[in-house]
Design a protein around this motif. Structure first.
Motif, PDB file in Angstrom:
ATOM      1  N   GLY A 234       0.718  -1.196   0.250  1.00 17.25           N
ATOM      2  CA  GLY A 234      -0.092   0.034   0.082  1.00 17.25           C
ATOM      3  C   GLY A 234       0.871   1.257  -0.174  1.00 17.25           C
ATOM      4  N   ARG A 235       0.679   2.207   0.967  1.00 22.39           N
ATOM      5  CA  ARG A 235       1.312   3.405   0.904  1.00 22.39           C
ATOM      6  C   ARG A 235       2.310   3.429   2.213  1.00 22.39           C
ATOM      7  N   THR A 236       2.701   2.233   2.627  1.00 20.31           N
ATOM      8  CA  THR A 236       3.833   2.212   3.742  1.00 20.31           C
ATOM      9  C   THR A 236       4.985   1.831   2.827  1.00 20.31           C
ATOM     10  N   PRO A 237       5.886   2.758   2.784  1.00 22.16           N
ATOM     11  CA  PRO A 237       7.100   2.411   1.873  1.00 22.16           C
ATOM     12  C   PRO A 237       8.072   1.355   2.580  1.00 22.16           C
ATOM     13  N   ILE A 238       8.895   0.632   1.795  1.00 22.92           N
ATOM     14  CA  ILE A 238       9.776  -0.290   2.201  1.00 22.92           C
ATOM     15  C   ILE A 238      10.754   0.147   3.486  1.00 22.92           C
TER      16      ILE A 238
END
Length: 299
Positions: A65-69
């Motif tokens: 989703g919109r949680t970056p690595i």
């Protein structure tokens, strides 16, 4: 039966951005860490918590989703991020953290590292401290879900599902069950087939699934909270030996064995009994739950 994507929000924490979905109901909160290819907007297996009037907090793990690595990339790192997200939202106590499939290690780490926050732990078909996945699956996943191929892989899967849903579902179930995919598909109820097709139409892997395949540390010996381990011997994605290992190393673990034909235990005929066990587990006073007798019985 379609699975509708639900609204999410992004919190900007010291460790980085994290996407989450918060559905407030009662004061008690359950944190749900979904498995591979899932993100905060896709709510699966949460009805039992909604029916109990519990608030649900579902973050997208790193790379989904919109949680970056880069936000809490490691399992313990994202466990700490999740605890920080709870503080950010004014949540000082979590009735249970739920780890599903590849979300299991983060749930274990959250319980182990933040005992003052987490009262109980629920692990559903969760990857445990054993090596996971096997080498063949790891290599195949690395090829199918690399940054260059991930979008194409999901595009091909969705095209196959549009042209021939049964062929696409058999392909999926081939890696989800120890039984023959044709048999598993034949036993699926029509609404479950429709839900699977809808789910596959919305899943994405981003950089998250490849991150899930990285080896993680074992925090099970540091978990002291009452723990419910749910698993089926017919799981082809996370072998039942993981449930056995979790029960052997978590001191206050109880195993509930599902009779489901695949990794998707919510499609098993005994799912109502499983959800009842979850309700009873959540309703009990955490301090009164002692080592269940099933913990010391052969699995």
């Amino acid at each position: 039966m379609a699975l509708a994507e639900r609204p999410t929000t992004v919190a900007h924490l010291a460790a980085g951005p994290v996407e989450y979905r918060l559905e407030r109901r009662a004061a008690a909160t359950v944190v749900v860490l979904h498995g591979g290819h899932m993100r905060a907007g896709l709510a699966l297996d949460e009805e039992v918590f909604a029916e109990a009037g519990l608030t649900v907090l579902a973050p997208s793990r790193p790379g989904y989703g919109r949680t970056p690595i880069s936000t809490g990339t490691s399992v313990p790192g994202f466990a700490d991020v999740t605890a920080a997200l709870c503080r950010h939202l004014g949540i000082s106590k979590v009735a249970a953290v739920v780890g599903i499939s590849a979300g299991g290690p983060t749930a274990v780490a959250l319980a182990a590292r933040h005992r003052d926050l987490v009262e109980r732990l629920i692990l559903q078909c969760a990857a445990g401290p054993l090596p996971w996945p096997d080498r063949r699956t790891r290599v195949a996943a690395g090829l199918m879900f690399s940054p260059r191929t991930e979008r194409t892989t999901w595009g091909a899967m969705r095209a196959l599902l549009r042209r021939s849903p049964d062929v696409g579902l058999r392909f999926l179930l081939g890696g989800m069950s120890t039984l023959r995919p044709r048999r598993v598909l034949a036993d699926l109820r029509p609404e479950h087939r429709a839900l699977l097709v809808s789910l596959l139409g919305q899943m994405r892997s981003g950089a998250g699934f490849r991150n899930d395949l990285r080896p993680t540390g074992d925090a099970t010996a540091d978990v002291d909270q009452p723990t419910l381990v749910i698993a089926t011997r017919r799981d082809g994605a996370v072998p039942f030996t993981h449930a056995q290992s979790l029960a052997a190393t978590i001191r206050r673990a109880e195993v509930v064995e599902s009779q489901a034909d695949s990794h998707f235990v919510e499609f098993g005929t005994d799912w109502p009994a499983i959800t009842e066990a979850i309700r009873i587990f959540l309703a009990a006073d955490a301090g009164d739950i002692i080592n269940p007798s099933s913990h010391n019985q052969p699995l």
